[in-house]
Design a protein around this motif. Structure first.
Motif, PDB file in Angstrom:
ATOM      1  N   VAL A  28      43.744  30.971  34.326  1.00 28.11           N
ATOM      2  CA  VAL A  28      43.859  32.692  33.915  1.00 28.11           C
ATOM      3  C   VAL A  28      44.912  32.938  35.150  1.00 28.11           C
ATOM      4  O   VAL A  28      45.709  33.876  35.087  1.00 28.11           O
ATOM      5  N   LEU A  29      44.724  32.421  36.557  1.00 29.59           N
ATOM      6  CA  LEU A  29      45.375  33.129  37.793  1.00 29.59           C
ATOM      7  C   LEU A  29      46.907  32.650  37.266  1.00 29.59           C
ATOM      8  O   LEU A  29      47.773  33.224  37.522  1.00 29.59           O
ATOM      9  N   VAL A  46      48.628  43.600  39.620  1.00 34.41           N
ATOM     10  CA  VAL A  46      47.884  42.433  38.771  1.00 34.41           C
ATOM     11  C   VAL A  46      46.736  41.957  39.565  1.00 34.41           C
ATOM     12  O   VAL A  46      45.484  41.872  38.835  1.00 34.41           O
ATOM     13  N   PHE A  47      47.028  41.080  40.460  1.00 35.93           N
ATOM     14  CA  PHE A  47      45.880  40.471  41.612  1.00 35.93           C
ATOM     15  C   PHE A  47      45.199  41.092  42.131  1.00 35.93           C
ATOM     16  O   PHE A  47      44.022  40.553  42.730  1.00 35.93           O
ATOM     17  N   LEU A  48      45.136  41.970  42.727  1.00 34.41           N
ATOM     18  CA  LEU A  48      43.824  42.962  43.455  1.00 34.41           C
ATOM     19  C   LEU A  48      43.439  44.039  42.710  1.00 34.41           C
ATOM     20  O   LEU A  48      43.020  44.909  43.784  1.00 34.41           O
ATOM     21  N   PHE A  53      39.116  44.094  40.198  1.00 38.90           N
ATOM     22  CA  PHE A  53      38.462  45.499  40.209  1.00 38.90           C
ATOM     23  C   PHE A  53      38.133  46.670  39.025  1.00 38.90           C
ATOM     24  O   PHE A  53      37.520  47.384  39.117  1.00 38.90           O
ATOM     25  N   GLY A  54      39.329  45.996  38.059  1.00 41.50           N
ATOM     26  CA  GLY A  54      39.504  47.022  37.208  1.00 41.50           C
ATOM     27  C   GLY A  54      37.903  47.341  36.289  1.00 41.50           C
ATOM     28  O   GLY A  54      37.111  46.627  36.034  1.00 41.50           O
ATOM     29  N   ILE A 323      37.022  37.066  32.039  1.00 40.70           N
ATOM     30  CA  ILE A 323      37.086  39.225  31.496  1.00 40.70           C
ATOM     31  C   ILE A 323      38.776  39.430  32.631  1.00 40.70           C
ATOM     32  O   ILE A 323      38.914  40.897  32.075  1.00 40.70           O
ATOM     33  N   GLY A 324      38.816  39.159  33.848  1.00 38.27           N
ATOM     34  CA  GLY A 324      39.349  39.306  34.296  1.00 38.27           C
ATOM     35  C   GLY A 324      41.265  39.271  34.035  1.00 38.27           C
ATOM     36  O   GLY A 324      42.068  39.830  33.887  1.00 38.27           O
TER      37      GLY A 324
END
Length: 453
Positions: A28-29, A46-48, A53-54, A323-324
């Motif tokens: 995923v990353l 994107v990463f933070l 946290f979206g 999900i992220g």
């Protein structure tokens, strides 16, 4: 144009890495890095932000559903440690007989997962017992694996009302419904999945026998067979074994029954409006019942519970990672265009729900991941167009359980790895019982609902 190509490249990369056995979090990353760079998104966003946290962020999901994963894994571990799960399996085996091994596998997996035992615990319970069943009935390994998948990963996951499955809870939590929403539609779909899936497997078994295909032992079978109970004397009886599962289901259904009977109380309202907490409490109660009923589990109860907590982490992280990934995807112009295209199709709303939830679950290879993304991004539009929350709950659940089992699905890969199978050997049967049959059942429900509404 570059952004759309990057979105497609990220999706393909995720699928390829998953099929090659790369850890899903790493896959995923890497994939969201490709999507972010090609879509001109700031990496810190994107990463933070979007990924963790979206609205569909990994940590947002993990924070909301940690308790449910934890309680489900704890209950599953304690059921396994007490031999109650094996007791259910062996009792049904004695009742039906080894020649009905495929039906036994489906029924036991369905019963345990419907009662809240997590899928991976069910798989590990059924494989050691299945070695004996496959030998006695001369069943090809690929068909036994498909029977496990049918029982554990289809109708109890998305169709049957009342189950504390993560999919049922996601829909209830997002739409403000309860775990029984669209219940009769779910029952009809569940019966269709079970009947059609078992018909296919039995037909394939007869065909395999006619062609001389049967059970072939592997070195791992010897190891797994040693884990199976060697004598019925050490196993609890069926009634005692199944009692914790029945307690979980009773507690989940109780608020709905009392509400229909006209009884009102704060705790009843709590049970109906807080699906995550209520299902978690029901699973904890089932674990407590195991402590009372099965003395052998008591000396190591705390350690077993700790192992259950460990069991919860990997599936929670893997699901949250997927999900992220969706949380990043839905920020891209390509996804917005895709969503607008889906919503703009000249189709009945329920058929549009079926298509959109299926496609998103297929992209993520996860019914829970696809359903969470669908609920946060597309569900509001369907509610505004007049689809009732209860009907949307059940249809979206059913649809999410279709394309979620494509070859890059984590559950499919885990099942094949455990049973020593390859996609070439066994995926065709898995595809029929976990993709094709659920999609047919969901389409049946969509057609029926369109006629009645």
């Amino acid at each position: 144009m570059l952004g759309n190509l990057g979105l497609l490249a990220g999706l393909v990369l995720l699928i390829v890495l998953a099929l090659r056995g790369v850890n899903i979090l790493l896959a995923v990353l890497f994939s969201i890095l490709v999507i972010g760079l090609t879509n001109g998104m700031a990496l810190q966003e994107v990463f933070l932000q979007h990924f963790p946290f979206g609205a569909s962020g990994a940590f947002s999901f993990a924070g909301n559903f940690l308790l449910l994963f934890l309680c489900g894994a704890l209950f599953g571990r304690i059921m396994a440690a007490s031999h109650a799960a094996q007791g259910v399996a062996m009792a049904i085996t004695r009742w039906l007989g080894a020649p009905r091994a495929l039906l036994i596998a489906m029924l036991v997996c369905a019963l345990l997962t419907y009662g809240g035992v997590v899928v991976f615990v069910v798989i590990f319970t059924m494989y050691p017992i299945g070695v004996t069943l496959m030998k006695e009935a001369n069943i090809p390994r690929r068909l036994y694996a498909a029977a496990i998948a049918l029982g554990a990963g289809t109708f109890t996951m998305t169709a049957l009302p009342g189950t504390p499955s993560i999919h049922n809870v996601i829909a209830a939590n997002s739409l403000g419904t309860d775990l029984f929403a669209g219940g009769w539609y779910g029952v009809l779909a569940g019966v269709l999945m079970a009947v059609l899936g078992m018909w296919y497997l039995e037909k394939q078994w007869r065909s395999a026998v006619a062609q001389g295909e049967g059970y072939q032992a592997t070195p791992k079978d010897e190891q797994m067979a040693a884990l199976a109970p060697q004598g019925d004397a050490q196993l609890p009886g069926l009634l005692r074994s199944i009692t914790p599962v029945l307690v979980v289901l009773f507690l989940i259904v109780l608020p709905r029954v009392l509400m229909l009977a006209g009884v009102s109380a704060d705790w009843i309202s709590f049970g109906l409006t807080q699906p995550i907490l209520w299902a978690s409490l029901a699973l904890l109660s089932g674990s407590a019942v195991c402590y009372v009923l099965f003395p052998p589990v008591r000396p190591n109860f705390i350690r077993t519970a700790g192992q259950g907590a460990d069991d919860a982490l990997l599936p929670l992280i893997n699901t949250a990672a997927v999900i992220g990934f969706g949380g990043v995807v839905i920020q891209t112009p390509g996804f917005h265009a895709f969503a607008a295209w889906l919503l703009g199709l000249n189709l009945p709303d329920l058929l549009s729900v079926f298509i959109s939830a299926n496609l998103i679950s297929g992209i993520t290879a996860s019914a829970s991941g696809g359903l969470q993304i669908f609920m946060s991004s597309l569900a509001p539009a369907y509610l505004e167009s007049g689809v009732s929350p209860e009907l949307l709950h059940r249809v979206a659940n059913l649809a999410a359980g279709g394309l979620d089992s494509l070859p890059h699905s984590g559950a499919v890969i885990a099942l094949f790895t455990l049973m020593g199978l390859t996609h070439k050997e066994a995926y065709r049967d898995i595809f029929v019982v976990t993709v094709l049959v659920p999609m047919l059942a969901a389409l049946f429900v969509v057609g029926l609902a369109m006629l009645l509404h």
